[in-house]
Design a protein around this motif. Structure first.
Motif, mmCIF file in Angstrom:
data_model
loop_
_atom_site.group_PDB
_atom_site.id
_atom_site.type_symbol
_atom_site.label_atom_id
_atom_site.label_comp_id
_atom_site.label_asym_id
_atom_site.label_seq_id
_atom_site.Cartn_x
_atom_site.Cartn_y
_atom_site.Cartn_z
ATOM 1 N N ASP A 78 0.503 -0.981 0.263
ATOM 2 C CA ASP A 78 -0.309 0.090 -0.188
ATOM 3 C C ASP A 78 0.463 0.870 0.195
ATOM 4 O O ASP A 78 1.838 1.654 0.814
ATOM 5 C CB ASP A 78 -0.732 -0.857 1.703
ATOM 6 N N ILE A 79 0.482 1.954 -0.869
ATOM 7 C CA ILE A 79 1.498 3.235 -0.549
ATOM 8 C C ILE A 79 0.053 5.041 -0.181
ATOM 9 O O ILE A 79 -0.918 4.536 -0.750
ATOM 10 C CB ILE A 79 2.131 3.681 -1.992
ATOM 11 N N THR A 80 1.291 5.675 -0.060
ATOM 12 C CA THR A 80 0.623 7.253 0.423
ATOM 13 C C THR A 80 -0.391 7.259 -0.223
ATOM 14 O O THR A 80 -1.202 8.273 -0.152
ATOM 15 C CB THR A 80 0.702 7.329 1.767
ATOM 16 N N SER A 81 1.242 7.854 -1.423
ATOM 17 C CA SER A 81 0.863 8.681 -2.487
ATOM 18 C C SER A 81 -0.465 8.431 -4.154
ATOM 19 O O SER A 81 -0.918 9.763 -5.016
ATOM 20 C CB SER A 81 1.880 8.913 -3.579
ATOM 21 N N ASN A 82 -0.857 6.997 -4.090
ATOM 22 C CA ASN A 82 -2.469 6.614 -4.342
ATOM 23 C C ASN A 82 -2.362 5.218 -4.264
ATOM 24 O O ASN A 82 -2.171 4.857 -3.314
ATOM 25 C CB ASN A 82 -1.226 6.355 -5.934
ATOM 26 N N THR A 83 -3.458 5.251 -4.887
ATOM 27 C CA THR A 83 -3.615 3.259 -4.222
ATOM 28 C C THR A 83 -3.074 2.630 -5.466
ATOM 29 O O THR A 83 -2.755 2.165 -6.709
ATOM 30 C CB THR A 83 -5.235 2.975 -4.887
ATOM 31 N N TYR A 84 -2.206 1.143 -4.777
ATOM 32 C CA TYR A 84 -1.038 0.346 -5.332
ATOM 33 C C TYR A 84 -1.946 -0.716 -6.060
ATOM 34 O O TYR A 84 -1.387 -1.126 -7.009
ATOM 35 C CB TYR A 84 -0.515 0.549 -4.218
ATOM 36 N N GLY A 85 -2.536 -1.038 -5.334
ATOM 37 C CA GLY A 85 -4.175 -2.404 -5.582
ATOM 38 C C GLY A 85 -3.516 -3.964 -4.757
ATOM 39 O O GLY A 85 -3.929 -3.537 -3.911
ATOM 40 N N ARG A 86 -3.622 -4.818 -5.823
ATOM 41 C CA ARG A 86 -4.049 -6.139 -5.493
ATOM 42 C C ARG A 86 -2.813 -6.346 -5.037
ATOM 43 O O ARG A 86 -1.743 -6.048 -4.475
ATOM 44 C CB ARG A 86 -3.799 -6.777 -6.959
ATOM 45 N N ALA A 87 -2.995 -7.489 -3.954
ATOM 46 C CA ALA A 87 -2.533 -8.206 -3.623
ATOM 47 C C ALA A 87 -1.713 -8.999 -3.602
ATOM 48 O O ALA A 87 -1.868 -9.173 -4.550
ATOM 49 C CB ALA A 87 -3.377 -9.404 -1.943
#
Length: 171
Positions: A78-87
């Motif tokens: 998970d990244i604070t500046s965007n939605t990183y996506g899948r597991a």
């Protein structure tokens, strides 16, 4: 009064002795996996026309910090500046081993040098190259955690500011 002081002293001594026999906890609860490095900006251009270039040159490295094999499936980058996506996909990472987690596609494997490679399957670059306006903070979260830009469930963070071309950053 003397009895109360003696009781308090004995109680404190007993708690101190109990603490000596309690297993120590790590200062940072990293969980079974931790991020050790990140390369958010591949060497050269990311795009040529509409074609994404060198997706697998963008990666982060995880390490199994336990004495047992850990399945990477379900851990959430998970990244604070965007939605990183899948597991992360399912891959059995041996005790003490490190794995490159590539943005693009490929077959999960261990190479001849002993490095493990896991592929996310994205068709575009997803790690931000420039964090000057919003500091990117890539976190690895426990399986089942939401990709919601919060620190809930985080076990290992890594951040950078302005990512130089082809540079890998230690976390």
């Amino acid at each position: 009064m003397n009895r109360a002081i003696r009781a308090a002293a004995l109680s404190t001594a007993a708690l101190s002795l109990a603490a000596l026999y309690t297993p120590a906890q790590a200062a940072s609860t990293t969980g079974a996996l931790m991020i050790t490095h990140v390369r958010p900006n591949t060497s050269g251009a990311d795009v040529s026309g509409t074609r994404q270039l060198n997706l697998n040159g963008e990666y982060f490295i995880i390490k199994n910090v336990t004495a047992r094999t850990v399945n990477t499936g379900g851990y959430v980058p998970d990244i604070t500046s965007n939605t990183y996506g899948r597991a992360l996909p399912s891959y059995n990472l041996p005790a003490g081993a490190k794995a490159y987690v590539h943005t693009g596609s490929g077959t999960h494997h261990r190479d001849s040098a002993g490095w493990h490679h896991v592929y996310r399957g994205y068709a575009r670059h997803v790690l931000p190259n420039d964090g000057r306006s919003r500091n990117p903070d890539l976190r690895l979260k426990t399986p089942g955690s939401p990709d919601n830009n919060t620190s809930t469930g985080s076990v290992s963070p890594c951040n950078w500011n302005l990512a130089a071309d082809g540079t890998t950053y230690a976390c």
